[in-house]
Design a protein around this motif. Structure first.
Motif, PDB file in Angstrom:
ATOM      1  N   UNK A  18      52.950  36.077  92.455  1.00  0.00           N
ATOM      2  CA  UNK A  18      52.971  35.331  93.712  1.00  0.00           C
ATOM      3  C   UNK A  18      52.564  33.882  93.446  1.00  0.00           C
ATOM      4  N   UNK A  19      53.144  32.936  94.183  1.00  0.00           N
ATOM      5  CA  UNK A  19      52.790  31.534  93.967  1.00  0.00           C
ATOM      6  C   UNK A  19      51.364  31.255  94.434  1.00  0.00           C
ATOM      7  N   UNK A  20      50.636  30.509  93.631  1.00  0.00           N
ATOM      8  CA  UNK A  20      49.265  30.162  93.987  1.00  0.00           C
ATOM      9  C   UNK A  20      49.184  28.798  94.646  1.00  0.00           C
ATOM     10  N   UNK A  21      48.245  28.663  95.545  1.00  0.00           N
ATOM     11  CA  UNK A  21      47.974  27.381  96.193  1.00  0.00           C
ATOM     12  C   UNK A  21      46.465  27.190  96.293  1.00  0.00           C
ATOM     13  N   UNK A  22      45.787  27.588  95.224  1.00  0.00           N
ATOM     14  CA  UNK A  22      44.326  27.511  95.202  1.00  0.00           C
ATOM     15  C   UNK A  22      43.778  26.112  95.355  1.00  0.00           C
ATOM     16  N   UNK A  23      44.509  25.115  94.856  1.00  0.00           N
ATOM     17  CA  UNK A  23      44.044  23.732  94.968  1.00  0.00           C
ATOM     18  C   UNK A  23      43.985  23.291  96.428  1.00  0.00           C
ATOM     19  N   UNK A  24      44.716  23.978  97.284  1.00  0.00           N
ATOM     20  CA  UNK A  24      44.705  23.656  98.714  1.00  0.00           C
ATOM     21  C   UNK A  24      43.844  24.639  99.507  1.00  0.00           C
ATOM     22  N   UNK A  25      43.103  25.478  98.784  1.00  0.00           N
ATOM     23  CA  UNK A  25      42.171  26.392  99.447  1.00  0.00           C
ATOM     24  C   UNK A  25      42.719  27.744  99.827  1.00  0.00           C
ATOM     25  N   UNK A  26      43.946  28.064  99.397  1.00  0.00           N
ATOM     26  CA  UNK A  26      44.551  29.349  99.757  1.00  0.00           C
ATOM     27  C   UNK A  26      44.273  30.401  98.691  1.00  0.00           C
ATOM     28  N   UNK A  27      44.059  31.627  99.141  1.00  0.00           N
ATOM     29  CA  UNK A  27      43.901  32.779  98.256  1.00  0.00           C
ATOM     30  C   UNK A  27      44.786  33.907  98.791  1.00  0.00           C
ATOM     31  N   UNK A  28      45.168  34.803  97.885  1.00  0.00           N
ATOM     32  CA  UNK A  28      45.939  35.979  98.293  1.00  0.00           C
ATOM     33  C   UNK A  28      44.973  37.123  98.581  1.00  0.00           C
ATOM     34  N   UNK A  29      45.181  37.798  99.690  1.00  0.00           N
ATOM     35  CA  UNK A  29      44.449  39.021 100.009  1.00  0.00           C
ATOM     36  C   UNK A  29      45.481  40.141 100.150  1.00  0.00           C
ATOM     37  N   UNK A  30      45.022  41.376 100.099  1.00  0.00           N
ATOM     38  CA  UNK A  30      45.954  42.487 100.286  1.00  0.00           C
ATOM     39  C   UNK A  30      45.271  43.610 101.038  1.00  0.00           C
ATOM     40  N   UNK A  31      46.107  44.371 101.730  1.00  0.00           N
ATOM     41  CA  UNK A  31      45.650  45.535 102.478  1.00  0.00           C
ATOM     42  C   UNK A  31      46.650  46.651 102.249  1.00  0.00           C
ATOM     43  N   UNK A  32      46.150  47.823 101.852  1.00  0.00           N
ATOM     44  CA  UNK A  32      47.000  48.977 101.576  1.00  0.00           C
ATOM     45  C   UNK A  32      46.934  49.925 102.763  1.00  0.00           C
ATOM     46  N   UNK A  33      48.111  50.334 103.250  1.00  0.00           N
ATOM     47  CA  UNK A  33      48.185  51.362 104.282  1.00  0.00           C
ATOM     48  C   UNK A  33      49.123  52.455 103.788  1.00  0.00           C
ATOM     49  N   UNK A  34      49.085  53.583 104.449  1.00  0.00           N
ATOM     50  CA  UNK A  34      49.899  54.722 104.021  1.00  0.00           C
ATOM     51  C   UNK A  34      49.011  55.749 103.345  1.00  0.00           C
ATOM     52  N   UNK A  35      49.570  56.432 102.351  1.00  0.00           N
ATOM     53  CA  UNK A  35      48.801  57.454 101.640  1.00  0.00           C
ATOM     54  C   UNK A  35      47.673  56.799 100.849  1.00  0.00           C
TER      55      UNK A  35
END
Length: 109
Positions: A18-35
């Motif tokens: 995934x493209x990073x934009x950490x220099x602008x303060x963005x981080x990737x988060x994730x949430x798992x649903x289903x089994x």
């Protein structure tokens, strides 16, 4: 929002970049649903096949996540959202849904 579907076997791993934009303060988060036991997600640090040296100051850095298959026959939906933690009221900058089917077959994309 992009939606991807993959099939992986138990114990197999799929690398999501995934493209990073950490220099602008963005981080990737994730949430798992289903089994509950369908998948596990972990950060790949550094990303496989990434640049050998440290990034230049302010440069965007690609992020990679390893999605590993769990119980055969299980299904999960993983929502990745790129957010700025200090501003939780803002809509995500980017989102991706990864639908995972854990089968006995090989990884697909």
């Amino acid at each position: 929002m992009e939606v991807r579907r993959i099939a992986i076997g138990p114990g197999e791993s799929y690398t999501l970049r995934l493209p990073g934009r950490g220099a602008r303060g963005y981080v990737w988060t994730w949430q798992v649903t289903g089994d509950e036991d369908a998948v596990s997600v972990a950060v790949c640090d550094p990303p496989p096949g990434g640049p050998a040296g440290p990034p230049l100051p302010g440069a965007d850095v690609e992020r990679a996540y390893a999605v590993r298959g769990g119980r055969p026959g299980a299904r999960a939906r993983i929502r990745f959202a790129q957010i700025r933690p200090p501003y939780p009221q803002e809509a995500p900058y980017d989102e991706l849904i990864l639908e995972v089917d854990v089968s006995g077959g090989a990884a697909g994309a």
